[in-house]
Design a protein around this motif. Structure first.
Motif, PDB file in Angstrom:
ATOM      1  N   MET A  13       4.168   4.498 -11.264  1.00  0.00           N
ATOM      2  CA  MET A  13       4.748   5.607 -10.501  1.00  0.00           C
ATOM      3  C   MET A  13       4.439   5.396  -9.013  1.00  0.00           C
ATOM      4  N   HIS A  14       5.331   5.884  -8.172  1.00  0.00           N
ATOM      5  CA  HIS A  14       5.157   5.790  -6.721  1.00  0.00           C
ATOM      6  C   HIS A  14       4.948   7.200  -6.173  1.00  0.00           C
ATOM      7  N   PRO A  15       3.691   7.653  -6.091  1.00  0.00           N
ATOM      8  CA  PRO A  15       3.445   9.007  -5.578  1.00  0.00           C
ATOM      9  C   PRO A  15       4.025   9.194  -4.174  1.00  0.00           C
ATOM     10  N   GLY A  16       4.700  10.307  -3.977  1.00  0.00           N
ATOM     11  CA  GLY A  16       5.266  10.625  -2.665  1.00  0.00           C
ATOM     12  C   GLY A  16       6.586   9.951  -2.359  1.00  0.00           C
ATOM     13  N   LYS A  17       7.126   9.179  -3.289  1.00  0.00           N
ATOM     14  CA  LYS A  17       8.373   8.454  -3.021  1.00  0.00           C
ATOM     15  C   LYS A  17       9.499   9.432  -2.690  1.00  0.00           C
ATOM     16  N   GLY A  18      10.213   9.133  -1.603  1.00  0.00           N
ATOM     17  CA  GLY A  18      11.323   9.970  -1.169  1.00  0.00           C
ATOM     18  C   GLY A  18      10.912  11.141  -0.293  1.00  0.00           C
ATOM     19  N   GLU A  57      14.864   3.738   5.369  1.00  0.00           N
ATOM     20  CA  GLU A  57      15.457   3.824   6.705  1.00  0.00           C
ATOM     21  C   GLU A  57      15.351   5.221   7.302  1.00  0.00           C
ATOM     22  N   ASP A  58      15.306   6.253   6.462  1.00  0.00           N
ATOM     23  CA  ASP A  58      15.233   7.628   6.977  1.00  0.00           C
ATOM     24  C   ASP A  58      13.807   8.098   7.224  1.00  0.00           C
ATOM     25  N   GLY A  59      12.832   7.206   7.081  1.00  0.00           N
ATOM     26  CA  GLY A  59      11.440   7.548   7.363  1.00  0.00           C
ATOM     27  C   GLY A  59      10.682   8.109   6.172  1.00  0.00           C
ATOM     28  N   THR A  60      11.331   8.244   5.018  1.00  0.00           N
ATOM     29  CA  THR A  60      10.629   8.735   3.834  1.00  0.00           C
ATOM     30  C   THR A  60       9.927   7.576   3.123  1.00  0.00           C
ATOM     31  N   VAL A  61       8.970   7.915   2.281  1.00  0.00           N
ATOM     32  CA  VAL A  61       8.130   6.920   1.618  1.00  0.00           C
ATOM     33  C   VAL A  61       8.901   6.191   0.520  1.00  0.00           C
ATOM     34  N   GLN A  62       8.853   4.879   0.586  1.00  0.00           N
ATOM     35  CA  GLN A  62       9.335   4.042  -0.513  1.00  0.00           C
ATOM     36  C   GLN A  62       8.145   3.639  -1.386  1.00  0.00           C
ATOM     37  N   HIS A  63       7.050   3.243  -0.720  1.00  0.00           N
ATOM     38  CA  HIS A  63       5.853   2.799  -1.442  1.00  0.00           C
ATOM     39  C   HIS A  63       4.623   3.135  -0.618  1.00  0.00           C
ATOM     40  N   ASP A  64       3.641   3.734  -1.273  1.00  0.00           N
ATOM     41  CA  ASP A  64       2.362   4.053  -0.616  1.00  0.00           C
ATOM     42  C   ASP A  64       1.246   3.905  -1.646  1.00  0.00           C
ATOM     43  N   GLY A  65       1.312   2.811  -2.405  1.00  0.00           N
ATOM     44  CA  GLY A  65       0.401   2.601  -3.518  1.00  0.00           C
ATOM     45  C   GLY A  65       1.034   3.119  -4.795  1.00  0.00           C
ATOM     46  N   ALA A  67      -0.366   9.819   9.517  1.00  0.00           N
ATOM     47  CA  ALA A  67      -0.405   8.373   9.706  1.00  0.00           C
ATOM     48  C   ALA A  67      -1.044   7.718   8.493  1.00  0.00           C
ATOM     49  N   ALA A  68      -0.634   6.496   8.211  1.00  0.00           N
ATOM     50  CA  ALA A  68      -1.222   5.765   7.092  1.00  0.00           C
ATOM     51  C   ALA A  68      -2.689   5.499   7.398  1.00  0.00           C
ATOM     52  N   PRO A  69      -3.585   5.731   6.426  1.00  0.00           N
ATOM     53  CA  PRO A  69      -5.001   5.434   6.657  1.00  0.00           C
ATOM     54  C   PRO A  69      -5.200   3.934   6.790  1.00  0.00           C
ATOM     55  N   ALA A  70      -6.315   3.542   7.408  1.00  0.00           N
ATOM     56  CA  ALA A  70      -6.598   2.117   7.535  1.00  0.00           C
ATOM     57  C   ALA A  70      -6.582   1.465   6.155  1.00  0.00           C
ATOM     58  N   LEU A  71      -7.279   2.076   5.202  1.00  0.00           N
ATOM     59  CA  LEU A  71      -7.264   1.614   3.817  1.00  0.00           C
ATOM     60  C   LEU A  71      -7.384   2.827   2.907  1.00  0.00           C
ATOM     61  N   ALA A  72      -6.662   2.812   1.815  1.00  0.00           N
ATOM     62  CA  ALA A  72      -6.765   3.861   0.806  1.00  0.00           C
ATOM     63  C   ALA A  72      -6.701   3.184  -0.553  1.00  0.00           C
ATOM     64  N   GLU A  73      -7.512   3.633  -1.474  1.00  0.00           N
ATOM     65  CA  GLU A  73      -7.554   3.017  -2.791  1.00  0.00           C
ATOM     66  C   GLU A  73      -6.310   3.380  -3.595  1.00  0.00           C
ATOM     67  N   ALA A  74      -5.786   2.397  -4.331  1.00  0.00           N
ATOM     68  CA  ALA A  74      -4.639   2.603  -5.203  1.00  0.00           C
ATOM     69  C   ALA A  74      -4.839   1.757  -6.452  1.00  0.00           C
ATOM     70  N   GLU A  75      -4.247   2.193  -7.557  1.00  0.00           N
ATOM     71  CA  GLU A  75      -4.356   1.416  -8.797  1.00  0.00           C
ATOM     72  C   GLU A  75      -3.616   0.089  -8.691  1.00  0.00           C
ATOM     73  N   ALA A  76      -2.516   0.085  -7.950  1.00  0.00           N
ATOM     74  CA  ALA A  76      -1.708  -1.118  -7.802  1.00  0.00           C
ATOM     75  C   ALA A  76      -0.875  -1.003  -6.527  1.00  0.00           C
ATOM     76  N   VAL A  77      -0.357  -2.124  -6.074  1.00  0.00           N
ATOM     77  CA  VAL A  77       0.558  -2.144  -4.931  1.00  0.00           C
ATOM     78  C   VAL A  77       1.772  -2.980  -5.320  1.00  0.00           C
ATOM     79  N   THR A  78       2.864  -2.761  -4.618  1.00  0.00           N
ATOM     80  CA  THR A  78       4.073  -3.527  -4.886  1.00  0.00           C
ATOM     81  C   THR A  78       3.959  -4.932  -4.304  1.00  0.00           C
ATOM     82  N   GLY A  79       4.637  -5.868  -4.975  1.00  0.00           N
ATOM     83  CA  GLY A  79       4.688  -7.231  -4.480  1.00  0.00           C
ATOM     84  C   GLY A  79       5.644  -7.406  -3.317  1.00  0.00           C
TER      85      GLY A  79
END
Length: 198
Positions: free
Chosen positions: A169-174, A145-153, A180-192
């Motif tokens: 691990m969630h890099p950048g969390k908090g 809600e405060d605009g910080t990252v919860q999940h970005d890959g 701006a979020a890139p159109a697509l960025a590679e990640a090992e996994a994403v959240t469901g």
């Protein structure tokens, strides 16, 4: 696990006969999130190209959800379906029951507490899969809600305190997102919590 999963299905509004994407939202606990999601989606005209399926995984609250669903449909006009399970199955099996009712070219697994903040989000995720047939899944940048990252890959790190097992691990969390979020960025996994796949 392979046995039948008894459930009832109630449709609210006219369903899209050929949805691009089927968004499946399992419900347990907070039924009021349905109101918030539908209110936000009602402001996005583009969402009419998709379908929305709520799967109730808390049988004792069926009537409560149906009453809320009638009210929400009258207020917001977004068509959706309620699949009410007759037993509590848990997150994964509830999503699988919703998937059995999906008619879209793509499926979006979406948590009930994920609130889209603008139009086109589901189209962009599906377009990413269309553009690259080697992609298996597309996730979304999720913010608190405060605009910080919860999940970005997610990335996996072998932590000694967990016996060297790979730990997600969630890099950048908090932290505030870097641009701006890139159109697509590679990640090992994403959240469901919000992911689209074929």
């Amino acid at each position: 696990l392979a046995g039948p999963r008894p459930h009832a299905v109630v449709q609210f509004g006219e369903p899209n006969p050929e949805p691009v994407c089927s968004a499946i939202v399992p419900l347990y606990g907070r039924m009021d999130f349905v109101l918030y999601q539908l209110a936000l989606l009602s402001a996005h005209d583009d969402f009419a190209a998709h379908e929305l399926i709520y799967v109730l995984d808390e049988p004792a609250r069926k009537q409560e959800l149906l009453d809320l669903a009638h009210s929400a449909h009258r207020r917001f006009g977004v068509p959706f379906r309620v699949v009410a399970l007759e037993e509590n199955l848990g997150y994964g099996p509830a999503n699988n029951v919703g998937l059995a009712h999906a008619r879209g070219e793509f499926v979006c697994f979406l948590n009930s507490d994920v609130m889209p903040d603008g139009p086109g989000w589901l189209d962009r995720m599906a377009d990413g899969l269309r553009a690259d047939p080697t992609l298996g899944v597309v996730g979304a940048r999720l913010l608190f809600e405060d605009g910080t990252v919860q999940h970005d890959g997610m990335a996996f790190e072998r932590l000694p305190q967990f016996g060297g097992w790979p730990f997600p691990m969630h890099p950048g969390k908090g932290r505030l997102p870097r641009g701006a979020a890139p159109a697509l960025a590679e990640a090992e996994a994403v959240t469901g919590a919000c992911m689209v796949l074929r």
